[in-house]
Design an enzyme around this catalytic site. Structure first.
Site, mmCIF file in Angstrom:
data_model
loop_
_atom_site.group_PDB
_atom_site.id
_atom_site.type_symbol
_atom_site.label_atom_id
_atom_site.label_comp_id
_atom_site.label_asym_id
_atom_site.label_seq_id
_atom_site.Cartn_x
_atom_site.Cartn_y
_atom_site.Cartn_z
ATOM 1 N N HIS A 1 46.209 11.563 -39.301
ATOM 2 C CA HIS A 1 45.400 12.778 -39.158
ATOM 3 C C HIS A 1 45.156 13.087 -37.676
ATOM 4 C CE1 HIS A 1 41.921 15.533 -39.844
ATOM 5 N NE2 HIS A 1 42.515 15.748 -41.010
ATOM 6 N N ASP B 1 38.575 12.251 -42.672
ATOM 7 C CA ASP B 1 37.635 13.311 -42.287
ATOM 8 C C ASP B 1 36.176 12.875 -42.401
ATOM 9 O OD1 ASP B 1 40.079 14.657 -42.231
ATOM 10 O OD2 ASP B 1 39.119 16.570 -42.700
ATOM 11 N N HIS C 1 31.077 14.364 -43.460
ATOM 12 C CA HIS C 1 31.900 15.448 -42.938
ATOM 13 C C HIS C 1 31.117 16.751 -43.075
ATOM 14 C CE1 HIS C 1 35.518 17.074 -41.375
ATOM 15 N NE2 HIS C 1 35.927 17.673 -42.482
ATOM 16 N N ASP D 1 43.792 21.809 -45.467
ATOM 17 C CA ASP D 1 44.855 20.899 -45.036
ATOM 18 C C ASP D 1 44.891 19.622 -45.860
ATOM 19 O OD1 ASP D 1 42.368 20.349 -43.762
ATOM 20 O OD2 ASP D 1 43.346 19.164 -42.213
ATOM 21 N N HIS D 2 43.962 19.483 -46.794
ATOM 22 C CA HIS D 2 43.929 18.311 -47.667
ATOM 23 C C HIS D 2 44.201 18.644 -49.135
ATOM 24 C CE1 HIS D 2 42.226 15.458 -44.652
ATOM 25 N NE2 HIS D 2 41.900 16.616 -44.080
ATOM 26 N N HIS E 1 38.918 20.972 -47.952
ATOM 27 C CA HIS E 1 39.455 21.720 -46.822
ATOM 28 C C HIS E 1 40.950 21.891 -47.051
ATOM 29 C CE1 HIS E 1 35.985 20.884 -43.774
ATOM 30 N NE2 HIS E 1 35.797 21.989 -44.458
ATOM 31 N N HIS F 1 38.315 15.860 -50.041
ATOM 32 C CA HIS F 1 37.495 17.063 -49.962
ATOM 33 C C HIS F 1 38.424 18.261 -50.073
ATOM 34 C CE1 HIS F 1 38.931 16.433 -45.891
ATOM 35 N NE2 HIS F 1 38.440 17.578 -45.466
#
Length: 297
Positions: free
Chosen positions: A254, A196, A133, A65-66, A63, A61
């Site tokens: 994570h 996530d 998520h 931090d990914h 977000h 996805h």
């Protein structure tokens, strides 16, 4: 060679000992980079993972931090003169974010974009399933078909050597000798990446009897309320996912920064619900070999 490398294991924010997300899978001739967060390019240097090995990049996805490490990784690949095509897979709803990240990277790479918007096979042996998520998120699974292992003594007894071995494998029979006469069944290996998500059917499908399952473990069971609020797994839920799916090895990652460097609590909670699955907590730059192949009947 098959090997999984944890480049970064922090959730949301990095810590002194954990970088943002980033995971690399060596799978024979392929190199799959999953969820490159900030600092992934530098972590690759520390881990000895060359940018030229990357053939696919898979985003669960968008977000930050990914995926915020994507421009740096792409720029390094362009700088290194990587000439092979690089396939980038991501949720279709993240198109604008992905294109923005690609637009600020150094040009010159043969980058091919593959958005997906539902479950299915997206490349040979590579599948996605929707997760649960706060934004559209997918997990990934890679499967090797079952095959056969050749037995040298039987090949020698049948007088098959050199190029004839390859011909036998392709044709299934050669000069009255069948492939099954000189080999035994070999189980294909499998890998799943579940990041996530709250517990859901998609995660269960991805994990089903997988050899190596990488799953988020953002919160402890004591913080289950936070896990529900932010649609994440607790350590116990990650263990239950592995155990109910009969996954062979579970790698936890994570981790929320609230738990510091001591992950004993999370590992213990996962193990209590993991059944026969082995449970390991990943640390940055850890390398993991695949379990030995399952026996086929």
């Amino acid at each position: 060679m098959r090997e999984f490398v944890a480049l970064g294991t922090a959730s949301q924010v990095p810590t002194r000992s954990r970088n943002h997300n980033g995971y690399f899978l060596r799978w024979d001739g392929q190199g799959l980079l999953f969820d490159p967060g900030e600092g992934t390019q530098r972590q690759m240097l520390h881990a000895g993972v060359s940018a030229s090995r990357i053939t696919r990049i898979c985003l669960t996805h968008v977000h930050g931090d990914h995926c915020f490490g994507l421009p740096g990784v792409l720029s390094r690949m362009a700088l290194d003169g990587v000439s092979h095509p690089v396939h980038l897979h991501y949720p279709a709803s993240g198109e604008a974010v992905v294109r923005a990240l690609v637009s600020v990277s150094t040009p010159g790479l043969d980058l091919r974009l593959y958005p997906h918007d539902g479950p299915g096979t997206i490349a040979p042996g590579l599948q996605v399933r929707p997760l649960k998520h706060r934004i559209e998120t997918y997990g990934y699974r890679l499967d090797e078909p079952d095959g056969r292992t050749l037995l040298p003594d039987r090949l020698a007894a049948a007088g098959i050597r050199g190029a004839d071995v390859g011909r036998l494998q392709l044709a299934g029979a050669l000069g009255g000798v069948r492939l099954e006469d000189v080999s035994v069944p070999r189980a294909g290996q499998s890998f799943a990446f579940v990041m996530d998500t709250a517990p859901c059917a998609g995660a269960q499908e991805l994990a089903d009897r997988v050899d190596l399952l990488v799953a988020e473990s953002t919160f402890s069971d004591d913080d289950a309320g936070l896990a529900r609020q932010y649609s994440h797994l607790t350590a116990g839920q990650a263990g239950e996912l592995a155990g109910s799916a009969e996954a062979r090895t579970l790698i936890l990652t994570h981790f929320s920064s609230r738990y510091g460097d001591d992950l004993t609590l999370l590992v213990d909670q996962a193990r209590r619900r993991a059944g026969g699955s082995a449970v390991i907590a990943a640390r940055d730059l850890d390398r993991f070999a695949f379990p030995k192949r399952r026996r086929l009947p």
